[in-house]
Enzyme design. Structure first.
Site, PDB file in Angstrom:
ATOM      1  N   SER A   1      30.228 -37.616  15.605  1.00 56.66           N
ATOM      2  CA  SER A   1      29.865 -36.294  16.111  1.00 56.66           C
ATOM      3  C   SER A   1      29.185 -35.509  14.990  1.00 56.66           C
ATOM      4  O   SER A   1      28.180 -35.977  14.453  1.00 56.66           O
ATOM      5  CB  SER A   1      31.115 -35.593  16.663  1.00 56.66           C
ATOM      6  OG  SER A   1      30.772 -34.493  17.467  1.00 56.66           O
TER       7      SER A   1
ATOM      8  N   HIS B   1      35.281 -38.548  23.950  1.00 58.46           N
ATOM      9  CA  HIS B   1      34.565 -38.181  22.737  1.00 58.46           C
ATOM     10  C   HIS B   1      35.334 -38.533  21.455  1.00 58.46           C
ATOM     11  O   HIS B   1      34.728 -38.685  20.394  1.00 58.46           O
ATOM     12  CB  HIS B   1      34.253 -36.686  22.753  1.00 58.46           C
ATOM     13  CG  HIS B   1      33.337 -36.240  21.658  1.00 58.46           C
ATOM     14  ND1 HIS B   1      32.093 -36.800  21.448  1.00 58.46           N
ATOM     15  CD2 HIS B   1      33.488 -35.283  20.688  1.00 58.46           C
ATOM     16  CE1 HIS B   1      31.508 -36.220  20.413  1.00 58.46           C
ATOM     17  NE2 HIS B   1      32.328 -35.303  19.927  1.00 58.46           N
TER      18      HIS B   1
END
Length: 257
Positions: free
Chosen positions: A93, A229
């Site tokens: 990320s 995620h």
């Protein structure tokens, strides 16, 4: 703690030739990577980058931008004695943005990292799906809880909020302002790279991760890891297994399933 202050060893393999330097997501700290400890001998060392504003760096001002974090990490690698040719720069990320910028800095200095791993992040010429940094505190934290990036208990604990909210906001500002047009082919990084995405990641899907190929001369993937995620912290064996396959070093005790 390793020399250099910014790096914390989380997996140690004394005879390993390569060293994964893992850059965490926005708000990420050592606690988020507890699951990486004790996974056996993966055939490589792994150190976690600790950004300012958390863990032992809690009293330091948070970084305002990705470039600042990247410059700090380049200095930390040198201080820790990790040669670029031994370093596998990895990031998830926001951490993917940091790892990419570290790699770019090293290449501009004439160094050649062993590899680059970009995980769970859209390419720099794209925009993220959510814009959180400008929201009021309640909406900001509600969105983070929805993503899975912080505990719902944080919303009802004023002391924890006062401690962590500035760090979370700084990280989100840094990652959300990281944006630039695609480079010409001559400026793409030459370091061999691996792209990773989560099978059910609603923040950066396969197509968004694949756009990093416009920035890289030698990229494989994206390969998928099952999960949302936060697959990188929840499935470290799969994460390291894909790295082992891409960069072809001997490993024990890990796989990419």
């Amino acid at each position: 703690m390793m020399p250099g202050g910014m790096l914390r060893a989380i997996v140690e393999a004394p005879d390993a030739a390569l060293h994964v330097v893992m850059c965490p997501f926005a708000g990420g700290s050592g606690g988020a990577f507890r699951g990486w400890h004790g996974i056996g001998d993966p055939g490589l060392n792994v150190s976690l980058a600790i950004y300012p504003g958390r863990d032992h760096r809690m009293r330091e001002a948070c970084a305002a931008d990705i470039g600042t974090l990247a410059a700090q990490l380049v200095e930390a690698l040198a201080a820790a004695g990790i040669a670029p040719e031994q370093a596998l720069l990895a990031g998830h990320s926001m951490g993917a943005q940091v790892a990419f910028e570290v790699c770019a800095l090293l290449e501009r200095q004439g160094e050649s990292p062993a590899g680059l791993v970009l995980s769970g992040c859209h390419a720099p010429h794209l925009r993220g799906r959510r814009r959180l940094s400008a929201l009021d505190d309640t909406a900001f934290l509600t969105q983070l809880v929805d993503i899975g990036g912080c505990s719902p208990e944080l919303l009802s604990d004023p002391a924890l909020l006062a401690l962590f909210l500035p760090m979370l906001r700084a990280d989100l500002r840094a990652t959300e302002t990281y944006h630039r047009p695609c480079p010409p082919d001559s400026q793409r990084l030459r370091t061999p790279a691996l792209l990773i995405h989560g099978s059910n990641d609603e923040e950066a899907d396969r197509s968004e991760v694949a756009e990093w190929t416009h920035w890289l001369r030698d990229a494989q993937g994206p390969v998928a890891i099952a999960g949302d995620h936060f697959y990188a912290t929840r499935r470290p064996r799969a994460f390291l297994g894909h790295i082992a396959r891409r960069f072809e070093f001997h490993s024990t005790g890990i796989d990419a399933r």
